[in-house]
Design a protein around this motif. Structure first.
Motif, PDB file in Angstrom:
ATOM      1  N   LEU A 165     -60.102  58.926 -47.070  1.00 27.13           N
ATOM      2  CA  LEU A 165     -61.430  58.916 -47.696  1.00 27.13           C
ATOM      3  C   LEU A 165     -61.879  57.465 -47.790  1.00 27.13           C
ATOM      4  O   LEU A 165     -61.177  56.629 -48.371  1.00 27.13           O
ATOM      5  N   SER A 166     -63.031  57.172 -47.220  1.00 32.89           N
ATOM      6  CA  SER A 166     -63.438  55.772 -47.101  1.00 32.89           C
ATOM      7  C   SER A 166     -64.921  55.583 -47.355  1.00 32.89           C
ATOM      8  O   SER A 166     -65.737  56.460 -47.055  1.00 32.89           O
ATOM      9  N   LEU A 167     -65.250  54.410 -47.904  1.00 32.76           N
ATOM     10  CA  LEU A 167     -66.625  53.926 -47.907  1.00 32.76           C
ATOM     11  C   LEU A 167     -66.767  53.066 -46.664  1.00 32.76           C
ATOM     12  O   LEU A 167     -66.019  52.101 -46.481  1.00 32.76           O
ATOM     13  N   ILE A 168     -67.721  53.422 -45.809  1.00 30.47           N
ATOM     14  CA  ILE A 168     -67.924  52.701 -44.551  1.00 30.47           C
ATOM     15  C   ILE A 168     -69.290  52.041 -44.596  1.00 30.47           C
ATOM     16  O   ILE A 168     -70.302  52.714 -44.805  1.00 30.47           O
ATOM     17  N   ASP A 169     -69.312  50.726 -44.405  1.00 31.92           N
ATOM     18  CA  ASP A 169     -70.552  49.949 -44.463  1.00 31.92           C
ATOM     19  C   ASP A 169     -70.877  49.443 -43.062  1.00 31.92           C
ATOM     20  O   ASP A 169     -70.128  48.653 -42.482  1.00 31.92           O
ATOM     21  N   PHE A 170     -72.019  49.880 -42.523  1.00 33.07           N
ATOM     22  CA  PHE A 170     -72.409  49.557 -41.160  1.00 33.07           C
ATOM     23  C   PHE A 170     -73.456  48.444 -41.084  1.00 33.07           C
ATOM     24  O   PHE A 170     -74.146  48.313 -40.079  1.00 33.07           O
ATOM     25  N   GLU A 171     -73.578  47.640 -42.131  1.00 30.67           N
ATOM     26  CA  GLU A 171     -74.610  46.594 -42.122  1.00 30.67           C
ATOM     27  C   GLU A 171     -74.497  45.711 -40.886  1.00 30.67           C
ATOM     28  O   GLU A 171     -75.490  45.354 -40.262  1.00 30.67           O
ATOM     29  N   PRO A 173     -72.675  46.316 -37.525  1.00 36.16           N
ATOM     30  CA  PRO A 173     -71.882  47.301 -36.783  1.00 36.16           C
ATOM     31  C   PRO A 173     -70.694  46.702 -36.041  1.00 36.16           C
ATOM     32  O   PRO A 173     -69.690  47.383 -35.836  1.00 36.16           O
ATOM     33  N   LYS A 174     -70.802  45.433 -35.638  1.00 33.78           N
ATOM     34  CA  LYS A 174     -69.683  44.809 -34.930  1.00 33.78           C
ATOM     35  C   LYS A 174     -68.565  44.409 -35.885  1.00 33.78           C
ATOM     36  O   LYS A 174     -67.448  44.112 -35.447  1.00 33.78           O
ATOM     37  N   ASN A 175     -68.877  44.364 -37.158  1.00 35.24           N
ATOM     38  CA  ASN A 175     -67.864  44.053 -38.175  1.00 35.24           C
ATOM     39  C   ASN A 175     -67.959  45.091 -39.294  1.00 35.24           C
ATOM     40  O   ASN A 175     -68.106  44.766 -40.466  1.00 35.24           O
ATOM     41  N   THR A 176     -67.893  46.356 -38.882  1.00 33.95           N
ATOM     42  CA  THR A 176     -67.987  47.451 -39.836  1.00 33.95           C
ATOM     43  C   THR A 176     -66.886  47.338 -40.882  1.00 33.95           C
ATOM     44  O   THR A 176     -65.718  47.100 -40.555  1.00 33.95           O
ATOM     45  N   ILE A 177     -67.266  47.498 -42.137  1.00 34.33           N
ATOM     46  CA  ILE A 177     -66.315  47.413 -43.231  1.00 34.33           C
ATOM     47  C   ILE A 177     -65.887  48.818 -43.631  1.00 34.33           C
ATOM     48  O   ILE A 177     -66.726  49.668 -43.930  1.00 34.33           O
TER      49      ILE A 177
END
Length: 371
Positions: A165-171, A173-177
């Motif tokens: 289960l993850s929070l994915i931040d695509f602000e 995209p090349k360094n997606t958190i």
């Protein structure tokens, strides 16, 4: 040569509906349904896949161009993943594989993303490609966007590739958190309800969402809504009245739902399940009213998702949560059902949508991998 075995999970989207393609945030989880395969290198430039769901696939690696005749097919996904690996300097080769999957097609549980992540892991395992879970996710998105022809974001592939289960931040995209979230949802059953709709002819509906959101972003000189300041957006609505009003509403959904994701993650980590469930319901209402992806405007008579949401509201108000799941327009809803109501909820949904409509899921910790 000895066969090797690979697996990639499906996923559920828990927070952030249609936020990923605008470089927003999502809350997603891998699930205990999977695509898996046995595979062995064959020493040729040909990939041969026996697939019980999609039929036989044969890909000549000497031609990795987009094949228009393959669009909308699993073959296009294999060719697209191979093309991304090749274009980025990673080793590929021919192999023979048998693929099976227990992820229902068209269920909104990302059977296609799991298949893409599976193929990426086969290339990694058989040919030593030095790729990360994020690389494999990006390869899958590339294949789906340019070879299959669906303008999806990166959420499905990332959730499958990373697992848990993850929070994915695509602000960026090349360094997606990707941030793992610790959550105790043991008091609730995670249920996906298949309403009987089919995603097959809904690509134009899906494509309209990012397209319309981008028209709003373009109004501010930006490409994606994540780049637009929400306060400036809200103070400028009177200057956007020449745009599609649905596009403006969809932008409202994006800004609000994107902010909800972090609030959901925070609530889960502090064990505040009540607040988390309220936020899930807020997100569901926003999808229904503003994003407008619960039924297709071209087919207003078929509203299985809306009906499933209405029935869920009747049973779960004040006790659980419910919302459209994934892309929407057809397919599934997601519900958090208190354990004590599990059988009653299943009975109600089964009476309307069929005996196999309720699918209770668990979060899978592992993402795509060799097994």
């Amino acid at each position: 040569m000895k066969e090797r075995y690979f697996s990639a999970p499906g996923r559920v989207e828990i927070g952030g509906n249609h936020t990923d393609h605008q470089h927003g945030c999502v809350l997603a989880a891998a699930i205990d349904l999977e695509a898996k395969c046995s595979a062995v290198p064959n020493g040729t430039d040909t990939i041969n896949i026996a697939n019980e769901q999609y039929g036989s696939i044969h890909i000549d690696l000497s031609d990795l161009r987009v094949n228009e005749k393959e669009k909308d097919s699993s073959a296009s996904l294999v060719r697209g993943v191979a093309a991304w690996f090749f274009e980025h300097g990673h080793a590929i080769g021919g192999f023979d594989a048998t693929v099976t999957s227990n992820i229902p097609i068209g269920s909104g549980l990302s059977s296609s993303a799991a298949f893409e992540v599976l193929i990426g892991n086969v290339f990694k395992g058989l040919f030593g490609a030095d790729v990360s879970p994020l690389d494999i996710a990006i390869a899958g998105k590339f294949a789906e966007n340019y070879y299959f022809g669906k303008p999806c974001g990166l959420m499905d592939q990332a959730a499958s590739s990373f697992g848990g289960l993850s929070l994915i931040d695509f602000e960026d995209p090349k360094n997606t958190i990707v941030k793992p979230i610790n959550a105790d949802l043991s008091g609730y059953a995670l249920c996906v309800v298949a309403t009987g709709g089919d995603h097959a002819d809904l690509t134009p509906d899906y494509a309209a969402i990012p397209s319309e959101m981008k028209t709003v972003a373009k109004h501010f000189g930006k490409e994606y809504l994540r780049e637009v300041n929400p306060d400036i957006f809200y103070s400028s609505i009177n200057q956007m009245m020449h745009l599609s009003k649905r596009a403006i509403l969809r932008a409202i959904h994006f800004f609000d739902d994107n902010g909800r994701v972090q609030k959901q993650a925070d609530a889960l980590e502090r064990g505040d399940i009540s607040t988390f469930l309220e936020l899930v319901n807020e997100s569901g209402y926003s999808s229904l009213a503003y994003l407008q992806n619960v039924f297709s405007s071209s087919d207003p008579h078929n509203q299985e998702l809306t009906l499933a949401l209405a029935l869920s509201e009747k049973i779960l108000t004040g006790k659980g949560a419910w919302r459209v799941h994934g892309g929407g327009f057809a397919g599934t809803i997601l519900a958090f059902v208190p354990n004590k109501l599990k059988e009653a909820y299943k009975k109600q949904m089964s009476n309307v949508f069929g005996d196999d409509s309720c699918l209770f899921l668990n979060v899978r910790k592992e993402g795509g991998r060799e097994i």
